[in-house]
Design an enzyme around this catalytic site. Sequence first.
Site, mmCIF file in Angstrom:
data_model
loop_
_atom_site.group_PDB
_atom_site.id
_atom_site.type_symbol
_atom_site.label_atom_id
_atom_site.label_comp_id
_atom_site.label_asym_id
_atom_site.label_seq_id
_atom_site.Cartn_x
_atom_site.Cartn_y
_atom_site.Cartn_z
ATOM 1 N N TYR A 130 0.863 -1.183 0.000
ATOM 2 C CA TYR A 130 0.000 0.000 0.000
ATOM 3 C C TYR A 130 0.899 1.232 0.000
ATOM 4 O O TYR A 130 2.050 1.173 -0.429
ATOM 5 C CB TYR A 130 -0.945 -0.077 1.214
ATOM 6 C CG TYR A 130 -2.028 0.972 1.242
ATOM 7 C CD1 TYR A 130 -2.819 1.211 0.109
ATOM 8 C CD2 TYR A 130 -2.266 1.724 2.388
ATOM 9 C CE1 TYR A 130 -3.813 2.169 0.134
ATOM 10 C CE2 TYR A 130 -3.268 2.681 2.411
ATOM 11 C CZ TYR A 130 -4.043 2.910 1.287
ATOM 12 O OH TYR A 130 -5.014 3.865 1.310
ATOM 13 N N ARG A 186 -7.043 10.369 -9.736
ATOM 14 C CA ARG A 186 -6.285 11.102 -8.705
ATOM 15 C C ARG A 186 -5.634 10.082 -7.782
ATOM 16 O O ARG A 186 -6.041 9.908 -6.640
ATOM 17 C CB ARG A 186 -7.224 12.017 -7.902
ATOM 18 C CG ARG A 186 -6.499 12.994 -6.992
ATOM 19 C CD ARG A 186 -7.399 13.474 -5.870
ATOM 20 N NE ARG A 186 -7.768 12.402 -4.959
ATOM 21 C CZ ARG A 186 -7.018 12.009 -3.931
ATOM 22 N NH1 ARG A 186 -5.852 12.570 -3.699
ATOM 23 N NH2 ARG A 186 -7.438 11.041 -3.124
ATOM 24 N N LYS A 212 -5.263 -1.954 -1.814
ATOM 25 C CA LYS A 212 -6.270 -1.704 -0.784
ATOM 26 C C LYS A 212 -6.939 -3.006 -0.357
ATOM 27 O O LYS A 212 -7.165 -3.259 0.833
ATOM 28 C CB LYS A 212 -7.319 -0.738 -1.333
ATOM 29 C CG LYS A 212 -8.032 0.072 -0.290
ATOM 30 C CD LYS A 212 -7.317 1.377 -0.071
ATOM 31 C CE LYS A 212 -8.047 2.267 0.884
ATOM 32 N NZ LYS A 212 -7.440 3.585 1.006
ATOM 33 N N GLU A 225 -12.321 4.780 -4.582
ATOM 34 C CA GLU A 225 -10.936 5.107 -4.217
ATOM 35 C C GLU A 225 -10.290 5.996 -5.273
ATOM 36 O O GLU A 225 -10.307 5.682 -6.463
ATOM 37 C CB GLU A 225 -10.124 3.811 -4.067
ATOM 38 C CG GLU A 225 -8.692 4.006 -3.661
ATOM 39 C CD GLU A 225 -8.534 4.396 -2.203
ATOM 40 O OE1 GLU A 225 -7.455 4.883 -1.829
ATOM 41 O OE2 GLU A 225 -9.496 4.196 -1.427
ATOM 42 N N ASP A 226 -9.730 7.107 -4.837
ATOM 43 C CA ASP A 226 -8.912 7.982 -5.678
ATOM 44 C C ASP A 226 -9.630 8.476 -6.933
ATOM 45 O O ASP A 226 -9.091 8.444 -8.046
ATOM 46 C CB ASP A 226 -7.590 7.293 -6.038
ATOM 47 C CG ASP A 226 -6.626 7.298 -4.853
ATOM 48 O OD1 ASP A 226 -6.912 8.000 -3.871
ATOM 49 O OD2 ASP A 226 -5.601 6.598 -4.905
ATOM 50 N N ASP A 249 -13.352 6.209 0.557
ATOM 51 C CA ASP A 249 -12.330 6.230 1.597
ATOM 52 C C ASP A 249 -11.578 7.547 1.641
ATOM 53 O O ASP A 249 -11.186 8.007 2.705
ATOM 54 C CB ASP A 249 -11.348 5.074 1.400
ATOM 55 C CG ASP A 249 -10.368 4.964 2.555
ATOM 56 O OD1 ASP A 249 -10.821 4.943 3.714
ATOM 57 O OD2 ASP A 249 -9.157 4.914 2.309
ATOM 58 N N ASP A 250 -11.383 8.198 0.488
ATOM 59 C CA ASP A 250 -10.659 9.468 0.471
ATOM 60 C C ASP A 250 -11.438 10.547 1.220
ATOM 61 O O ASP A 250 -10.865 11.350 1.942
ATOM 62 C CB ASP A 250 -10.417 9.926 -0.969
ATOM 63 C CG ASP A 250 -9.684 8.877 -1.776
ATOM 64 O OD1 ASP A 250 -8.570 8.518 -1.373
ATOM 65 O OD2 ASP A 250 -10.234 8.407 -2.781
ATOM 66 N N ASN A 288 -0.159 11.925 1.061
ATOM 67 C CA ASN A 288 0.578 10.769 0.553
ATOM 68 C C ASN A 288 0.923 10.975 -0.912
ATOM 69 O O ASN A 288 0.252 11.758 -1.599
ATOM 70 C CB ASN A 288 -0.281 9.501 0.689
ATOM 71 C CG ASN A 288 -0.356 9.002 2.109
ATOM 72 O OD1 ASN A 288 0.637 8.920 2.794
ATOM 73 N ND2 ASN A 288 -1.552 8.656 2.553
#
Length: 621
Positions: free
Chosen positions: A141, A194, A212, A283-284, A306-307, A462
């Site tokens: 990860y 992203r 993930k 995600e992203d 999650d973001d 991150n």
Amino acid sequence: MGMANKLRLSSSLSRILHRRILYSSVRSFTTSEGHRPTIVHKQGLDILHDPWFNKGTAFTMTERNRLDLRGLLPPNVMDSEQQIQRFMTDLKRLEEQARDGPSDPNALAKWRILNRLHDRNETMYYKVLINNIEEYAPIVYTPTVGLVCQNYSGLFRRPRGMYFSAEDRGEMMSMVYNWPAEQVDMIVVTDGSRILGLGDLGVHGIGIAVGKLDLYVAAAGINPQRVLPVMIDVGTNNEKLLKDPMYLGLQQRRLEDDEYISVIDEFMEAVYTRWPHVIVQFEDFQSKWAFKLLQRYRYTNRMFNDDVQGTAGVAIAGLLGAVRAQGRPMIDFPKMKIVVAGAGSAGIGVLNAARKTMARMLGNTETAFDSAQSQFWVVDAQGLITEGRENIDPEAQPFARKTKEMERQGLKEGATLVEVVREVKPDVLLGLSAVGGLFSKEVLEAMKGSTSTRPAIFAMSNPTKNAECTPQDAFSILGENMIFASGSPFKNVEFGNGQVGHCNQGNNMYLFPGIGLGTLLSGAPIVSDGMLQAASECLAAYMSEEEVLQGIIYPPISRIRDITKRIAAAVIKEAIEEDLVGGYREMDARELQKLNEEELMEYVENNMWSPEYPTLVYKDD
């Protein structure tokens, strides 16, 4: 609850948790938590080439005879611990050899070797990952997964997960049946727009979904045969990828507006048609779509982002920990002054969650929300956001400061981060900007003026190169009496006097596995704000008073299975209180509501998959 009822419930719980075997016409799946034999429909080399069932040298002689494996393996039978010992020895030796050259970092070499194990033997892969989670979580990860995504076309060897593209419009409902698993519990989906703080990586973003889900398996015990990484390829706006002949994705500009929404809608309809109870984690996705898609689906589907929500939950837990580290009760959180650098999906997600948490502590009235809102100052690439900003992002609008109020503070629209920190004197400086080094020496010097007895720096972006500052930067300027947290892993800072500056990694890994597992085991039809809040508060309360006063606000990753178990139980408990539970497998909602705290923890633990080799039994189709 009377003793007789307890005994009946305990007996019922025991029967429910240990009697289920799952069969499939394509593949047979069995939960290792029950340690039941697994029915397989293949023999010989087909078994050895299937990472879901391959045990390598751990196949017993009885199994070798039963599955036509005799002579296809060396004669010495090894147990899983011996296999791991051999692998770890080889890993240390091969790290250097696995490099492509001096530009290929050691972490990427480790990822390659682990990925090869994943391709051969899934059970052993997860056993290695769980047993060495502190060392290998940063490999599978963040931060290494960012490097993997950037180089994915060159690293691609074996497909993992599913790819839905703009070219598949009208076909997704049939495509979803190409996946061999009859049951899927968890999907992580990205559009690659992203990836971490690295921008648009297009189809390469599948790496983040794979990584993930590895953590869902390792931390939450989601069965690896019931997870599905998904990439939705709607094109890319990355000029380099558009011109790269080796790029594996669609070489066209990203779809926008209704065309984009129609692709996501078709995907969601397809996966929920085949797997009505699946949980989908987004995600992203870039900010402009992250919030829209969350609002579009969250009230009708088992999904979360999650973001937006996971990052927010971990940050809230850390902020509550920072309050405790000052020797104050968590109820004092609404008094904290917080400067937030970054107004993307993660930054706005944290702001919304923090405001809700403060308002709830103040009574959840309109006045409480107004009071909570006044505790935040938001700075983006254009500076301080005020009502004087033109074309302000609708998501950031609620946090725009009043112009006259800012004038009284000596600030104006577009004020720099240094100016804001100097005038506000915040308790917390929270970075979610994805701008490495944003917390410069000048900014950190300004934090010396904080009115807090123990100021906190949260450099949460991150991967590592995007962190707003390092712990060495912060402690060297602000001294020992501060709290530091980051999104990526850093080493603690030694002060040379026996004292340690703790670097707390506020990794989303603390929360999303427990949120997913708790939602799964509760049978809740949605992931509510209350369930997310329960997860955050459980994490915030996990650390002991002694640990928190030492400046440790997040637990070590080595405890991740226990943390996840407790968070999942907290999520289920909140779902029960909100009357959202639907039950799971043979534990129906009524039985679930009767469980006491100890039984609830046992229920969660017994439904967490562990990487143990099951006995394989061949059955002809």
